[in-house]
Design an enzyme around this catalytic site. Structure first.
Site, short mmCIF file in Angstrom:
data_model
loop_
_atom_site.label_atom_id
_atom_site.label_comp_id
_atom_site.label_asym_id
_atom_site.label_seq_id
_atom_site.Cartn_x
_atom_site.Cartn_y
_atom_site.Cartn_z
N ASN A 10 0.88 -1.18 0.00
CA ASN A 10 0.00 0.00 0.00
C ASN A 10 0.91 1.22 0.00
O ASN A 10 1.53 1.54 1.02
CB ASN A 10 -0.89 -0.02 1.25
CG ASN A 10 -1.72 1.26 1.38
OD1 ASN A 10 -1.81 2.04 0.43
ND2 ASN A 10 -2.31 1.46 2.54
N TRP A 11 0.97 1.86 -1.15
CA TRP A 11 1.89 3.00 -1.27
C TRP A 11 1.40 4.25 -0.56
O TRP A 11 2.12 5.24 -0.47
CB TRP A 11 2.13 3.31 -2.74
CG TRP A 11 3.07 2.35 -3.43
CD1 TRP A 11 3.77 1.34 -2.84
CD2 TRP A 11 3.41 2.34 -4.82
NE1 TRP A 11 4.52 0.69 -3.79
CE2 TRP A 11 4.33 1.28 -5.00
CE3 TRP A 11 3.03 3.10 -5.93
CZ2 TRP A 11 4.87 0.97 -6.26
CZ3 TRP A 11 3.56 2.80 -7.17
CH2 TRP A 11 4.47 1.75 -7.33
N LYS A 12 0.13 4.26 -0.16
CA LYS A 12 -0.46 5.46 0.46
C LYS A 12 -0.23 6.66 -0.47
O LYS A 12 -0.27 6.48 -1.69
CB LYS A 12 0.10 5.65 1.87
CG LYS A 12 -0.07 4.37 2.70
CD LYS A 12 0.14 4.51 4.17
CE LYS A 12 -0.09 3.16 4.85
NZ LYS A 12 0.02 3.21 6.30
N HIS A 95 -9.36 1.44 5.16
CA HIS A 95 -8.07 1.58 5.85
C HIS A 95 -8.25 2.52 7.04
O HIS A 95 -9.02 3.49 6.96
CB HIS A 95 -7.01 2.11 4.88
CG HIS A 95 -5.62 2.03 5.45
ND1 HIS A 95 -5.17 2.93 6.38
CD2 HIS A 95 -4.63 1.15 5.25
CE1 HIS A 95 -3.93 2.60 6.73
NE2 HIS A 95 -3.58 1.52 6.06
N GLU A 97 -6.57 4.87 8.09
CA GLU A 97 -6.32 6.29 7.78
C GLU A 97 -7.55 6.91 7.12
O GLU A 97 -7.85 8.09 7.32
CB GLU A 97 -5.06 6.41 6.91
CG GLU A 97 -3.80 6.12 7.73
CD GLU A 97 -2.65 5.52 6.95
OE1 GLU A 97 -2.65 5.56 5.71
OE2 GLU A 97 -1.73 4.99 7.61
N GLU A 167 -5.13 -4.82 10.81
CA GLU A 167 -4.07 -3.85 11.04
C GLU A 167 -4.30 -3.11 12.35
O GLU A 167 -5.12 -2.17 12.41
CB GLU A 167 -4.06 -2.80 9.91
CG GLU A 167 -3.80 -3.38 8.54
CD GLU A 167 -3.20 -2.33 7.62
OE1 GLU A 167 -2.24 -2.67 6.92
OE2 GLU A 167 -3.67 -1.17 7.61
N GLY A 173 3.05 2.11 10.75
CA GLY A 173 4.06 3.14 10.54
C GLY A 173 4.85 3.48 11.78
O GLY A 173 5.56 4.48 11.81
N SER A 213 3.77 -2.29 10.31
CA SER A 213 5.23 -2.40 10.45
C SER A 213 5.77 -3.77 10.02
O SER A 213 6.68 -4.31 10.64
CB SER A 213 5.65 -2.06 11.89
OG SER A 213 5.33 -0.71 12.19
N GLY A 235 5.21 1.18 4.40
CA GLY A 235 6.57 1.70 4.21
C GLY A 235 7.52 0.76 3.48
O GLY A 235 8.26 1.18 2.58
O1 G3H Z 1 -1.65 -0.48 4.68
C1 G3H Z 1 -0.59 -0.64 5.28
C2 G3H Z 1 -0.49 -0.37 6.67
O2 G3H Z 1 -1.09 0.83 7.05
C3 G3H Z 1 0.83 -0.63 7.28
O3 G3H Z 1 1.74 0.41 7.07
P1 G3H Z 1 3.28 0.20 7.53
O4 G3H Z 1 3.70 -1.10 6.90
O5 G3H Z 1 4.00 1.37 6.99
O6 G3H Z 1 3.24 0.10 9.02
#
Ligand code: G3H
Length: 255
Positions: A10-12, A95, A97, A167, A173, A213, A235
């Site tokens: 997931n590149w966000k 998600h 977020e 999650e 993160g 993470s 990330g």
């Molecule tokens: O969608 C992915 C998650 O929000 C995990 O993010 P992260 O791997 O940067 O902790």
């Protein structure tokens, strides 16, 4: 029941279209083909380029959100049909977020999950507790409610194809990942919740990822767990090197 593992990046809100193309060039021929689904969930602006660059390679493309309606006066929104017309196959829904910053609710998650299936998209539905809920012993109660609300009204055939990403918000993160055993415990509970909502057959087929993470050096420990079918990775999915190491690590964990 043998479920195909699924690793999704997931590149966000990262990468321009050009950067997405460069990433695709770097990873496409190196991605393992066997017995693993691999997905990159990118910003809307890079989806078209990624689908083109990855055509014929074993990496599917996903979006990070969508609206549930086909079209209409929804300024700034993207419909399911707009995604499928590009060749997008997956969509992340709910998600944390989006729930926190963009008013996503269990009700909109449910509408989006139904709309995704109606258009042939595979939804990756995210659930997970915050730190207060974890410390208050409310994790299972919370995720059970999120899961049951998300799947309301889905058919058993649809539910079997669903991907759920567990999650814990406190692990996203932060570098504070859940232990593999704790993640297994909650994910087994999510599977039993799906059984309550549908039946044992559906529960045995639904794929459930861990996210929070996840890195190349810990992904194997999650993949070793019997109920964990993959990971949703933020990330560590952003560079080709790290992404490829994640895939290697994931294969090592699921023999
Ligand atoms: O969608 C992915 C998650 O929000 C995990 O993010 P992260 O791997 O940067 O902790």
């Amino acid at each position: 029941m043998q479920r195909t593992p699924i690793i999704a990046g997931n590149w966000k809100m990262h990468k321009t279209t050009e950067e997405a193309r460069e990433f695709a060039h770097a990873v496409r021929s190196l991605t393992p083909k066997e017995n693993m689904d691999t997905v990159i969930c990118a910003p809307f602006t890079s989806l078209d380029a990624l689908v083109q660059e990855l055509e014929g390679y074993p990496i599917a493309v996903g979006a990070q959100n969508m609206h549930w309606e086909e079209s209409g006066a929804y300024t700034g929104e993207i419909s399911p049909g707009m995604l499928t017309s590009l060749g997008v196959q997956y969509v992340i829904i709910g998600h944390s977020e989006r729930r926190e910053y963009f008013a996503e609710t269990d009700e909109t998650v449910n509408r989006k999950a139904k709309a995704a299936f109606a258009h042939g998209l595979t939804p990756i539905v995210c659930v997970g507790e915050n730190v207060e809920q974890r410390e208050g012993g409310k994790t299972k109660e919370w995720v059970r409610e999120q899961v049951l609300r998300a799947v309301e009204g889905l058919s058993s055939e649809q539910a079997k194809q669903l991907v759920i990403a567990y999650e814990p918000i406190w692990a996203i993160g932060t570098g504070k990942s859940s232990s593999a055993e704790d993640a297994q415990d909650v994910i087994a509970f999510i599977r039993s919740t799906v059984e309550d909502g549908f039946d044992a057959q559906v529960a045995a087929q639904v794929r459930i990822q861990y996210g929070g993470s996840v890195k190349p050096d810990n992904i194997g420990t999650y993949m070793e767990q019997p109920d964990i079918d993959g990971a949703l990775v933020g990330g560590a999915s952003l560079t080709p090197e790290s992404f490829l190491k994640l895939l290697e690590g994931a294969r090592g964990g699921k023999k």
